[in-house]
Scaffold this motif. Structure first.
Motif, PDB file in Angstrom:
ATOM      1  N   THR A   1      37.553  38.074  11.851  1.00 59.39           N
ATOM      2  CA  THR A   1      36.749  38.844  12.807  1.00 59.39           C
ATOM      3  C   THR A   1      37.196  38.492  14.220  1.00 59.39           C
ATOM      4  OG1 THR A   1      34.981  37.217  13.165  1.00 59.39           O
ATOM      5  CG2 THR A   1      34.762  38.672  11.243  1.00 59.39           C
ATOM      6  N   ASN A   2      36.669  39.236  15.188  1.00 61.00           N
ATOM      7  CA  ASN A   2      37.072  38.936  16.571  1.00 61.00           C
ATOM      8  C   ASN A   2      36.267  37.817  17.208  1.00 61.00           C
ATOM      9  OD1 ASN A   2      34.659  40.219  17.223  1.00 61.00           O
ATOM     10  ND2 ASN A   2      35.622  41.960  18.239  1.00 61.00           N
ATOM     11  N   LEU A   3      35.510  37.071  16.407  1.00 63.37           N
ATOM     12  CA  LEU A   3      34.892  35.861  16.945  1.00 63.37           C
ATOM     13  C   LEU A   3      35.963  34.881  17.414  1.00 63.37           C
ATOM     14  CD1 LEU A   3      31.881  35.131  14.552  1.00 63.37           C
ATOM     15  CD2 LEU A   3      31.799  35.882  16.936  1.00 63.37           C
ATOM     16  N   GLN A   4      37.163  35.006  16.878  1.00 63.24           N
ATOM     17  CA  GLN A   4      38.273  34.153  17.298  1.00 63.24           C
ATOM     18  C   GLN A   4      38.623  34.353  18.772  1.00 63.24           C
ATOM     19  OE1 GLN A   4      42.252  36.082  15.776  1.00 63.24           O
ATOM     20  NE2 GLN A   4      40.665  36.418  14.239  1.00 63.24           N
ATOM     21  N   GLN A   5      38.184  35.497  19.348  1.00 64.34           N
ATOM     22  CA  GLN A   5      38.438  35.774  20.761  1.00 64.34           C
ATOM     23  C   GLN A   5      37.207  35.544  21.638  1.00 64.34           C
ATOM     24  OE1 GLN A   5      40.090  39.789  20.972  1.00 64.34           O
ATOM     25  NE2 GLN A   5      42.152  38.963  20.753  1.00 64.34           N
ATOM     26  N   VAL A   6      36.099  35.135  21.026  1.00 66.05           N
ATOM     27  CA  VAL A   6      34.862  34.916  21.782  1.00 66.05           C
ATOM     28  C   VAL A   6      34.824  33.493  22.313  1.00 66.05           C
ATOM     29  CG1 VAL A   6      32.340  34.784  21.619  1.00 66.05           C
ATOM     30  CG2 VAL A   6      33.573  36.674  20.535  1.00 66.05           C
ATOM     31  N   ASN A   7      34.605  33.368  23.607  1.00 68.49           N
ATOM     32  CA  ASN A   7      34.501  32.066  24.266  1.00 68.49           C
ATOM     33  C   ASN A   7      33.264  32.060  25.158  1.00 68.49           C
ATOM     34  OD1 ASN A   7      37.110  30.724  23.473  1.00 68.49           O
ATOM     35  ND2 ASN A   7      37.944  32.579  24.415  1.00 68.49           N
TER      36      ASN A   7
ATOM     37  N   LYS B   1      24.904  49.866  27.087  1.00 65.97           N
ATOM     38  CA  LYS B   1      24.099  48.990  26.233  1.00 65.97           C
ATOM     39  C   LYS B   1      24.903  48.166  25.239  1.00 65.97           C
ATOM     40  CE  LYS B   1      19.807  51.585  26.574  1.00 65.97           C
ATOM     41  NZ  LYS B   1      18.695  52.259  25.846  1.00 65.97           N
ATOM     42  N   SER B   2      26.225  48.196  25.353  1.00 63.74           N
ATOM     43  CA  SER B   2      27.059  47.429  24.427  1.00 63.74           C
ATOM     44  C   SER B   2      28.254  46.848  25.188  1.00 63.74           C
ATOM     45  CB  SER B   2      27.551  48.332  23.289  1.00 63.74           C
ATOM     46  OG  SER B   2      28.544  49.229  23.760  1.00 63.74           O
ATOM     47  N   ASN B   3      29.092  46.124  24.461  1.00 66.75           N
ATOM     48  CA  ASN B   3      30.286  45.564  25.102  1.00 66.75           C
ATOM     49  C   ASN B   3      31.494  46.477  24.968  1.00 66.75           C
ATOM     50  OD1 ASN B   3      31.152  45.236  22.466  1.00 66.75           O
ATOM     51  ND2 ASN B   3      31.186  43.008  22.512  1.00 66.75           N
ATOM     52  N   ILE B   4      31.283  47.698  24.482  1.00 64.03           N
ATOM     53  CA  ILE B   4      32.387  48.635  24.309  1.00 64.03           C
ATOM     54  C   ILE B   4      33.078  48.913  25.650  1.00 64.03           C
ATOM     55  CG2 ILE B   4      32.984  51.007  23.655  1.00 64.03           C
ATOM     56  CD1 ILE B   4      32.451  49.180  21.275  1.00 64.03           C
ATOM     57  N   GLY B   5      32.287  48.965  26.712  1.00 64.58           N
ATOM     58  CA  GLY B   5      32.848  49.201  28.032  1.00 64.58           C
ATOM     59  C   GLY B   5      33.674  48.039  28.565  1.00 64.58           C
ATOM     60  N   HIS B   6      33.590  46.871  27.905  1.00 67.07           N
ATOM     61  CA  HIS B   6      34.359  45.696  28.325  1.00 67.07           C
ATOM     62  C   HIS B   6      35.725  45.629  27.647  1.00 67.07           C
ATOM     63  CE1 HIS B   6      30.906  43.391  30.203  1.00 67.07           C
ATOM     64  NE2 HIS B   6      30.269  44.331  29.527  1.00 67.07           N
ATOM     65  N   LEU B   7      35.987  46.539  26.711  1.00 71.30           N
ATOM     66  CA  LEU B   7      37.229  46.473  25.945  1.00 71.30           C
ATOM     67  C   LEU B   7      38.454  46.651  26.840  1.00 71.30           C
ATOM     68  CD1 LEU B   7      36.299  48.582  22.784  1.00 71.30           C
ATOM     69  CD2 LEU B   7      36.624  46.096  22.890  1.00 71.30           C
ATOM     70  N   LYS B   8      39.534  45.960  26.446  1.00 73.83           N
ATOM     71  CA  LYS B   8      40.821  46.094  27.109  1.00 73.83           C
ATOM     72  C   LYS B   8      41.880  46.379  26.046  1.00 73.83           C
ATOM     73  CE  LYS B   8      40.704  41.932  28.747  1.00 73.83           C
ATOM     74  NZ  LYS B   8      39.404  41.526  28.164  1.00 73.83           N
ATOM     75  N   VAL B   9      42.956  47.019  26.448  1.00 69.12           N
ATOM     76  CA  VAL B   9      44.064  47.255  25.524  1.00 69.12           C
ATOM     77  C   VAL B   9      44.560  45.903  25.003  1.00 69.12           C
ATOM     78  CG1 VAL B   9      46.452  48.058  25.343  1.00 69.12           C
ATOM     79  CG2 VAL B   9      44.751  49.425  26.577  1.00 69.12           C
ATOM     80  N   GLY B  10      44.710  45.815  23.680  1.00 63.37           N
ATOM     81  CA  GLY B  10      45.129  44.565  23.052  1.00 63.37           C
ATOM     82  C   GLY B  10      43.991  43.784  22.445  1.00 63.37           C
ATOM     83  N   ASP B  11      42.748  44.135  22.800  1.00 59.13           N
ATOM     84  CA  ASP B  11      41.593  43.439  22.232  1.00 59.13           C
ATOM     85  C   ASP B  11      41.461  43.740  20.742  1.00 59.13           C
ATOM     86  OD1 ASP B  11      40.866  42.249  24.585  1.00 59.13           O
ATOM     87  OD2 ASP B  11      39.141  43.556  24.972  1.00 59.13           O
ATOM     88  N   LEU B  12      40.961  42.754  20.000  1.00 63.14           N
ATOM     89  CA  LEU B  12      40.629  42.957  18.591  1.00 63.14           C
ATOM     90  C   LEU B  12      39.201  43.487  18.489  1.00 63.14           C
ATOM     91  CD1 LEU B  12      42.116  39.709  16.995  1.00 63.14           C
ATOM     92  CD2 LEU B  12      43.157  41.977  17.156  1.00 63.14           C
ATOM     93  N   ILE B  13      38.979  44.385  17.535  1.00 61.17           N
ATOM     94  CA  ILE B  13      37.663  44.978  17.365  1.00 61.17           C
ATOM     95  C   ILE B  13      37.294  44.972  15.890  1.00 61.17           C
ATOM     96  CG2 ILE B  13      38.572  47.357  17.210  1.00 61.17           C
ATOM     97  CD1 ILE B  13      36.102  48.169  18.946  1.00 61.17           C
TER      98      ILE B  13
ATOM     99  N   ALA C   1      31.735  51.597  12.241  1.00 58.31           N
ATOM    100  CA  ALA C   1      31.153  50.637  13.183  1.00 58.31           C
ATOM    101  C   ALA C   1      32.277  49.900  13.898  1.00 58.31           C
ATOM    102  CB  ALA C   1      30.254  49.650  12.453  1.00 58.31           C
ATOM    103  N   HIS C   2      32.210  49.907  15.238  1.00 60.05           N
ATOM    104  CA  HIS C   2      33.179  49.212  16.092  1.00 60.05           C
ATOM    105  C   HIS C   2      32.413  48.130  16.856  1.00 60.05           C
ATOM    106  CE1 HIS C   2      35.011  53.090  15.287  1.00 60.05           C
ATOM    107  NE2 HIS C   2      36.174  52.636  15.728  1.00 60.05           N
ATOM    108  N   ASN C   3      32.648  46.866  16.492  1.00 59.22           N
ATOM    109  CA  ASN C   3      31.848  45.766  17.063  1.00 59.22           C
ATOM    110  C   ASN C   3      30.355  46.022  16.864  1.00 59.22           C
ATOM    111  OD1 ASN C   3      34.055  44.322  17.859  1.00 59.22           O
ATOM    112  ND2 ASN C   3      33.784  44.621  20.062  1.00 59.22           N
TER     113      ASN C   3
END
Length: 205
Positions: A166-172, A68-80, A41-43
């Motif tokens: 978790t990557n909630l630390q990057q959620v704003n 249907k997910s945020n997978i398409g929003h990923l950028k290099v360097g993002d935490l997952i 599972a990725h995100n």
């Protein structure tokens, strides 16, 4: 099947588009333990490992997943957030998670609460998904408890351990997250809808 208990964080190291597919390469501490064709599972999105190399693994997301997910929003360097599928003899520490994202939501509020954090997420209720107070919700693959449940939004309270691991630390505010609603609640909602339709049909006769 998954539990919503995140094993580790991975870092996106490469994104490669191929027609309607996106190949995602992730570096993580568990890469050496993965196998080709394994479900991870990725995100919160169940994806299949297709290649392995040097502490990294690659998975492929098709267009349906990207839409249907945020997978398409990923950028290099993002935490997952990463979680391997549950073993049949393992503990169900979170709740039953299928790895099938129902829809996305947008973070509309983020507050620090004297040692914890509270996030509020808003989603489109037209799809028919619902939350209930103190019920389970999966956000970016994380099993969480709903507070302040409303028709189109809910909040979750986050302890320091979850925030740090978790990557909630990057959620704003404005961030897009994946939601998987409780499977039991989805079946109950479907049955209630079926019964309502049946009753309406009978009354119309």
């Amino acid at each position: 099947m998954f539990t919503g208990i995140i094993e580790t964080l991975g870092e996106v190291t490469e994104l490669r588009q191929e027609q309607g597919n996106l190949h995602i390469t992730v570096s993580s501490p568990i890469a050496a333990e993965l196998k080709i064709d394994q479900s991870v599972a990725h995100n919160g999105v169940c994806l299949t490992v297709v290649t392995l190399s040097d502490g990294k693994h690659t998975v492929t997301a098709i267009d349906e997943t990207l839409q249907k997910s945020n997978i398409g929003h990923l950028k290099v360097g993002d935490l997952i957030n990463l979680e391997r599928c549950m073993q049949m003899n393992g503990r169900l520490d979170g709740h039953i998670v299928q790895g099938h994202v129902d829809q996305t939501a947008i973070c509309t509020e983020f507050k620090e609460m004297h040692g914890s954090w509270e996030y509020t997420f808003e989603y489109d209720p037209a799809v028919g998904n619902v939350t209930v107070e103190k019920g389970s919700i999966c956000v970016n693959g994380i099993s969480l408890t709903v507070v302040n449940s409303k028709k189109n939004s809910f909040s979750v309270a986050i302890i320091p351990y979850t925030f740090e691991h978790t990557n909630l630390q990057q959620v704003n505010v404005g961030s897009v997250v994946n939601l998987e609603f409780d499977i039991i609640g989805k079946y109950v909602a479907r049955l209630m809808g079926t019964n309502t339709n049946a009753t309406t049909s009978l009354n119309a006769i």
